[in-house]
Scaffold this motif. Structure first.
Motif, PDB file in Angstrom:
ATOM      1  N   ASP A 111       0.570  17.057   2.996  1.00 21.31           N
ATOM      2  CA  ASP A 111      -0.880  17.144   3.143  1.00 21.31           C
ATOM      3  C   ASP A 111      -1.485  16.114   2.188  1.00 21.31           C
ATOM      4  OD1 ASP A 111      -3.452  17.845   3.693  1.00 21.31           O
ATOM      5  OD2 ASP A 111      -3.433  19.710   2.542  1.00 21.31           O
ATOM      6  N   ILE A 112      -1.839  14.960   2.721  1.00 22.90           N
ATOM      7  CA  ILE A 112      -2.288  13.842   1.894  1.00 22.90           C
ATOM      8  C   ILE A 112      -3.805  13.741   1.915  1.00 22.90           C
ATOM      9  CG2 ILE A 112      -2.217  11.330   1.629  1.00 22.90           C
ATOM     10  CD1 ILE A 112       0.578  11.409   2.865  1.00 22.90           C
ATOM     11  N   ALA A 113      -4.411  13.691   0.723  1.00 20.48           N
ATOM     12  CA  ALA A 113      -5.861  13.544   0.622  1.00 20.48           C
ATOM     13  C   ALA A 113      -6.268  12.172   1.130  1.00 20.48           C
ATOM     14  CB  ALA A 113      -6.303  13.731  -0.822  1.00 20.48           C
ATOM     15  N   LYS A 114      -7.318  12.113   1.935  1.00 19.67           N
ATOM     16  CA  LYS A 114      -7.794  10.846   2.484  1.00 19.67           C
ATOM     17  C   LYS A 114      -9.181  10.523   1.915  1.00 19.67           C
ATOM     18  CE  LYS A 114      -4.189  10.688   5.170  1.00 19.67           C
ATOM     19  NZ  LYS A 114      -4.228  10.821   6.608  1.00 19.67           N
ATOM     20  N   PRO A 115      -9.494   9.251   1.705  1.00 19.84           N
ATOM     21  CA  PRO A 115      -8.614   8.113   1.940  1.00 19.84           C
ATOM     22  C   PRO A 115      -7.510   8.047   0.892  1.00 19.84           C
ATOM     23  CG  PRO A 115     -10.611   7.358   0.879  1.00 19.84           C
ATOM     24  CD  PRO A 115     -10.821   8.814   1.180  1.00 19.84           C
ATOM     25  N   CYS A 116      -6.393   7.454   1.278  1.00 18.32           N
ATOM     26  CA  CYS A 116      -5.271   7.330   0.352  1.00 18.32           C
ATOM     27  C   CYS A 116      -4.935   5.868   0.072  1.00 18.32           C
ATOM     28  CB  CYS A 116      -4.051   8.067   0.875  1.00 18.32           C
ATOM     29  SG  CYS A 116      -3.506   7.516   2.501  1.00 18.32           S
ATOM     30  N   ILE A 117      -5.661   4.949   0.719  1.00 14.08           N
ATOM     31  CA  ILE A 117      -5.435   3.519   0.502  1.00 14.08           C
ATOM     32  C   ILE A 117      -6.783   2.826   0.338  1.00 14.08           C
ATOM     33  CG2 ILE A 117      -4.523   1.383   1.506  1.00 14.08           C
ATOM     34  CD1 ILE A 117      -2.519   3.088   3.035  1.00 14.08           C
ATOM     35  N   TYR A 118      -6.849   1.908  -0.589  1.00  8.96           N
ATOM     36  CA  TYR A 118      -8.069   1.147  -0.864  1.00  8.96           C
ATOM     37  C   TYR A 118      -7.650  -0.280  -1.166  1.00  8.96           C
ATOM     38  CZ  TYR A 118     -12.480  -0.145  -3.198  1.00  8.96           C
ATOM     39  OH  TYR A 118     -13.662  -0.754  -3.577  1.00  8.96           O
ATOM     40  N   ALA A 119      -8.165  -1.246  -0.391  1.00  6.02           N
ATOM     41  CA  ALA A 119      -7.709  -2.631  -0.551  1.00  6.02           C
ATOM     42  C   ALA A 119      -8.868  -3.618  -0.512  1.00  6.02           C
ATOM     43  CB  ALA A 119      -6.693  -2.981   0.526  1.00  6.02           C
ATOM     44  N   PRO A 120      -9.735  -3.589  -1.541  1.00  6.49           N
ATOM     45  CA  PRO A 120     -10.850  -4.538  -1.570  1.00  6.49           C
ATOM     46  C   PRO A 120     -10.375  -5.971  -1.790  1.00  6.49           C
ATOM     47  CG  PRO A 120     -10.715  -3.348  -3.644  1.00  6.49           C
ATOM     48  CD  PRO A 120      -9.714  -2.718  -2.726  1.00  6.49           C
ATOM     49  N   ASP A 121      -9.352  -6.166  -2.597  1.00  7.80           N
ATOM     50  CA  ASP A 121      -8.696  -7.454  -2.824  1.00  7.80           C
ATOM     51  C   ASP A 121      -7.237  -7.122  -3.089  1.00  7.80           C
ATOM     52  OD1 ASP A 121      -7.981 -10.022  -3.325  1.00  7.80           O
ATOM     53  OD2 ASP A 121      -8.905 -10.165  -5.284  1.00  7.80           O
ATOM     54  N   GLY A 153      -4.481  -4.131  -3.725  1.00  7.67           N
ATOM     55  CA  GLY A 153      -4.461  -2.841  -3.045  1.00  7.67           C
ATOM     56  C   GLY A 153      -4.116  -1.705  -3.981  1.00  7.67           C
ATOM     57  N   TYR A 154      -4.601  -0.515  -3.638  1.00 11.20           N
ATOM     58  CA  TYR A 154      -4.270   0.706  -4.376  1.00 11.20           C
ATOM     59  C   TYR A 154      -3.958   1.795  -3.357  1.00 11.20           C
ATOM     60  CZ  TYR A 154      -6.784  -1.741  -8.111  1.00 11.20           C
ATOM     61  OH  TYR A 154      -7.199  -2.672  -9.023  1.00 11.20           O
ATOM     62  N   ASN A 155      -2.978   2.644  -3.678  1.00 14.41           N
ATOM     63  CA  ASN A 155      -2.716   3.770  -2.795  1.00 14.41           C
ATOM     64  C   ASN A 155      -2.286   4.977  -3.613  1.00 14.41           C
ATOM     65  OD1 ASN A 155       0.429   4.324  -2.461  1.00 14.41           O
ATOM     66  ND2 ASN A 155       0.159   2.104  -2.664  1.00 14.41           N
ATOM     67  N   THR A 156      -2.414   6.139  -2.998  1.00 14.35           N
ATOM     68  CA  THR A 156      -2.007   7.383  -3.650  1.00 14.35           C
ATOM     69  C   THR A 156      -1.020   8.167  -2.792  1.00 14.35           C
ATOM     70  OG1 THR A 156      -3.912   8.539  -2.685  1.00 14.35           O
ATOM     71  CG2 THR A 156      -4.191   7.637  -4.898  1.00 14.35           C
ATOM     72  N   TYR A 173      -1.351   3.514  -7.243  1.00 14.55           N
ATOM     73  CA  TYR A 173      -0.257   2.556  -7.244  1.00 14.55           C
ATOM     74  C   TYR A 173      -0.750   1.205  -6.748  1.00 14.55           C
ATOM     75  CZ  TYR A 173       2.316   6.872  -7.774  1.00 14.55           C
ATOM     76  OH  TYR A 173       2.756   8.093  -8.225  1.00 14.55           O
ATOM     77  N   LEU A 174      -0.526   0.187  -7.561  1.00 14.09           N
ATOM     78  CA  LEU A 174      -1.025  -1.159  -7.292  1.00 14.09           C
ATOM     79  C   LEU A 174      -0.126  -1.901  -6.308  1.00 14.09           C
ATOM     80  CD1 LEU A 174      -3.034  -3.479  -8.203  1.00 14.09           C
ATOM     81  CD2 LEU A 174      -1.269  -4.098  -9.863  1.00 14.09           C
ATOM     82  N   SER A 175      -0.745  -2.666  -5.413  1.00  8.60           N
ATOM     83  CA  SER A 175       0.002  -3.505  -4.472  1.00  8.60           C
ATOM     84  C   SER A 175      -0.819  -4.756  -4.183  1.00  8.60           C
ATOM     85  CB  SER A 175       0.285  -2.734  -3.170  1.00  8.60           C
ATOM     86  OG  SER A 175      -0.927  -2.446  -2.499  1.00  8.60           O
ATOM     87  N   GLY A 176      -0.287  -5.615  -3.320  1.00  6.48           N
ATOM     88  CA  GLY A 176      -1.046  -6.785  -2.891  1.00  6.48           C
ATOM     89  C   GLY A 176      -0.981  -7.955  -3.857  1.00  6.48           C
ATOM     90  N   LYS A 177      -1.996  -8.829  -3.764  1.00  9.32           N
ATOM     91  CA  LYS A 177      -1.984 -10.121  -4.443  1.00  9.32           C
ATOM     92  C   LYS A 177      -1.760 -10.025  -5.946  1.00  9.32           C
ATOM     93  CE  LYS A 177      -5.737 -12.556  -5.188  1.00  9.32           C
ATOM     94  NZ  LYS A 177      -6.956 -13.356  -4.966  1.00  9.32           N
ATOM     95  N   ALA A 178      -2.343  -9.035  -6.584  1.00  6.18           N
ATOM     96  CA  ALA A 178      -2.202  -8.907  -8.034  1.00  6.18           C
ATOM     97  C   ALA A 178      -0.764  -8.662  -8.447  1.00  6.18           C
ATOM     98  CB  ALA A 178      -3.091  -7.770  -8.548  1.00  6.18           C
ATOM     99  N   LEU A 179       0.034  -8.129  -7.521  1.00  2.93           N
ATOM    100  CA  LEU A 179       1.425  -7.797  -7.842  1.00  2.93           C
ATOM    101  C   LEU A 179       2.363  -8.996  -7.667  1.00  2.93           C
ATOM    102  CD1 LEU A 179       2.822  -5.222  -8.805  1.00  2.93           C
ATOM    103  CD2 LEU A 179       3.318  -4.652  -6.426  1.00  2.93           C
ATOM    104  N   VAL A 201       5.452  -7.151   4.239  1.00  3.06           N
ATOM    105  CA  VAL A 201       4.052  -7.070   3.793  1.00  3.06           C
ATOM    106  C   VAL A 201       3.466  -5.717   4.169  1.00  3.06           C
ATOM    107  CG1 VAL A 201       3.691  -9.558   3.965  1.00  3.06           C
ATOM    108  CG2 VAL A 201       3.163  -8.118   5.922  1.00  3.06           C
ATOM    109  N   ALA A 202       2.528  -5.268   3.372  1.00  2.00           N
ATOM    110  CA  ALA A 202       1.840  -4.008   3.655  1.00  2.00           C
ATOM    111  C   ALA A 202       0.332  -4.194   3.485  1.00  2.00           C
ATOM    112  CB  ALA A 202       2.347  -2.897   2.747  1.00  2.00           C
ATOM    113  N   THR A 203      -0.111  -4.425   2.245  1.00  2.00           N
ATOM    114  CA  THR A 203      -1.547  -4.589   1.974  1.00  2.00           C
ATOM    115  C   THR A 203      -2.140  -5.710   2.812  1.00  2.00           C
ATOM    116  OG1 THR A 203      -1.176  -3.832  -0.295  1.00  2.00           O
ATOM    117  CG2 THR A 203      -3.245  -4.954   0.146  1.00  2.00           C
ATOM    118  N   GLU A 204      -1.370  -6.765   3.020  1.00  2.00           N
ATOM    119  CA  GLU A 204      -1.880  -7.939   3.746  1.00  2.00           C
ATOM    120  C   GLU A 204      -2.372  -7.584   5.142  1.00  2.00           C
ATOM    121  OE1 GLU A 204      -2.691 -12.110   4.361  1.00  2.00           O
ATOM    122  OE2 GLU A 204      -2.530 -10.771   2.630  1.00  2.00           O
TER     123      GLU A 204
END
Length: 542
Positions: free
Chosen positions: A88-98, A100-103, A331-337, A382-385
């Motif tokens: 049972d995952i709380a939504k939203p669980c992903i946020y990717a303005p630049d 990415g972050y997910n829970t 959890y951080l993902s995307g370009k910053a990583l 790739v995921a965040t992309e």
């Protein structure tokens, strides 16, 4: 997100294709097509591209997996499964303005349902591959890679062992037989291929479907929890290699670089606002223990003719200051990583003399894929992309960028080349937070229902110039036509091409790709290139 029956999936695909030459909204002209015969050998199987979707929301349902394949994904890392099913995952669980972050953790499906989704995708992609590539036989061009977690007890459980067994051999699966029969009946009795360019005789169809391999996957990417003890990680990998006879990628955490190194990289790239918990670095696997463990596991793999490598990297745990997602940790993902992950790849490749296979993910896009693949690193996921504007079609650009790469001939990692990529990532403006500019682009009014076809740059322009249109014309060197279009709303293109405050550029959706289009400069170029041309009143209104 809803699962669909196999018959509904097949029916929807071909009804849509007949109507609009699209599948799941992807136009046929956007389907990835190989321009050469380059292939990679991974685990003794051939794949047409080194890229694909990483385990995530886009590899959970059959429809998503199929779409990833259509646009060039050939190494498909399936959504992570574990003994804790139907979360049972709380939504939203992903946020990717630049960045990415997910829970979220892993699949929201039961293990049985997850297997069913992967099986439906496996059959469907083989069938589509045969149709669109005009093969009279099943030709291997893609790989399904399982992703599992998170501890030894869970992986040894009956449910997880059953899942692994089914994925490795569907011969006794009633669903496999049922779906193959349904597909044959839909072609022969329900005529789903009528009014298409595809024509398969009954006998040939039966032979093709029977050629679909019973083994969905021969490999697994293992993800473990932060703080998982080294001996438990090693026990899991040994079990998967020796007892399950699988090829294994072990996903490692960015924490291996150490707190100071990761902190410095993020700060130097403008991500000083990302808050890290030093205690997580202290609890996680340390670098020395990791090197020793990887050496032992590599030896085990070599002794039993199984491939062992690493996946870089897992997401990086950090404090939640998104004001969007729930919980204290994200959890951080995307370009910053990317600078973190690629420098960890370089450090490990140094110690293993380029002989440790690396599966890579973290900030990959069409701008850096070629450099990374050139080093001999693959597969690359790739995921965040593909959660950004453009979606799955961003995979097509990434796949195309690999076509003329030097990576196809690399058996091992070129440590010298990797060193340059790693060092460049620390200094390149692209990996700096400021490169993108604005964090968010808004049009200032509700979008039309069922449509997002409003160009934010046009909305931001005080006189609502036809920006996409004249950018297109100028890009094709049709400068006179571009200037005509500009004059329709702007009587002073030479002046505004120099001094306009270009609010359009602060609202350019290319921020999510390589940076804002230089709209003001293009206006100036169109005016300069058309200087002296006959642009009388009559021609302006043609």
């Amino acid at each position: 997100m809803y699962t669909q029956t196999f018959k509904v999936i097949i029916k929807n695909i071909f009804e849509e294709y007949k109507k609009s030459k699209t599948i799941y909204g992807i136009s046929e002209w956007s389907f990835f097509k190989k321009k050469n015969k380059n292939k990679l050998d991974i685990f003794g199987e051939n794949i047409e591209t080194p890229i694909g979707p990483a385990a995530g929301p886009h590899t959970q349902l059959t429809q998503n997996i199929i779409t990833s394949y259509l646009v060039g994904g050939r190494f498909i890392e399936l959504k992570t499964v574990q003994i804790l099913e139907a979360l049972d995952i709380a939504k939203p669980c992903i946020y990717a303005p630049d960045e990415g972050y997910n829970t979220e953790w892993s699949t929201e499906l039961t293990l049985e349902n997850a297997f069913d989704e992967y099986l439906k995708a496996w059959i469907t992609i083989h069938f589509l591959d045969t149709l669109f590539n005009k093969n009279n036989h099943i030709a291997g061009s893609f790989i399904f890679n399982m992703s599992i977690g998170y501890n030894y007890e869970g992986i040894k459980s009956y449910k997880m062992q059953t899942f692994l067994g089914n994925m490795c051999n569907t011969q006794s699966s009633k669903s496999m037989k049922k779906y193959l029969q349904q597909l044959e009946d839909m072609v022969i009795k329900e005529h789903i291929l009528d009014n298409t360019k595809f024509n398969i005789e009954k006998n040939n169809l039966h032979r093709i479907l029977q050629q679909i391999p019973n083994k969905i996957s021969s490999s697994v990417t293992l993800s473990t929890m932060h703080g998982c003890p080294p001996d438990e990680i090693e026990s899991i990998c040994t079990h998967l290699l020796v007892e399950k006879k699988l090829n294994v990628f072990l996903k490692l955490n960015p924490t291996l670089l150490g707190y100071s190194a990761v902190r410095n990289i993020l700060d130097n790239c403008g991500y000083n606002y990302i808050q890290l918990d030093k205690t997580l670095f202290d609890k996680d696997l340390n670098y020395k223990d990791a090197v020793n463990m990887l050496s032992r596991l590599t030896k085990i793999g070599n002794n039993i003719n199984r491939s062992f490598g690493i996946k870089l990297t897992n997401t990086l745990a950090c404090s939640n200051n998104t004001h969007v997602l729930q919980g204290e940790e994200v959890y951080l993902s995307g370009k910053a990583l990317f600078p973190v992950s690629i420098n960890l790849a370089y450090k490990l490749s140094q110690d293993f003399d380029g002989r440790l296979p690396i599966s890579f993910s973290g900030g990959i896009n069409s701008l850096n894929i070629k450099d990374v693949f050139n080093t001999g690193i693959y597969p690359i996921t790739v995921a965040t992309e593909i959660l950004k504007p453009g979606g799955y079609l961003r995979l097509t650009g990434i796949a195309k960028a690999c076509e003329d790469s030097e990576g196809w001939d690399k058996k091992y990692i070129d440590v010298k080349a990797l060193k340059k990529v790693a060092e460049d990532s620390l200094h390149s403006p692209y990996y700096h937070k400021n490169f993108r500019g604005e964090d968010i682009v808004l049009v200032g009014k509700p979008l039309p229902r069922y449509s997002c076809y409003i160009a934010p740059c046009v909305e931001a322009c005080p006189i609502s110039q036809n920006i996409p249109e004249y950018i297109y014309l100028a890009g094709n060197k049709r400068y006179k036509e571009a200037l005509k279009l500009i004059y329709g709303k702007n009587a002073l293109p030479n002046i505004t091409g120099h001094i306009c405050d270009h609010q359009c550029m602060f609202n350019c959706t290319r921020l999510d790709y390589e940076g804002a289009v230089k709209i003001r400069e293009i206006k100036k170029i169109a005016a300069n290139e058309s200087y002296g041309l006959n642009l009388d009143q009559k021609s302006l209104h043609m």
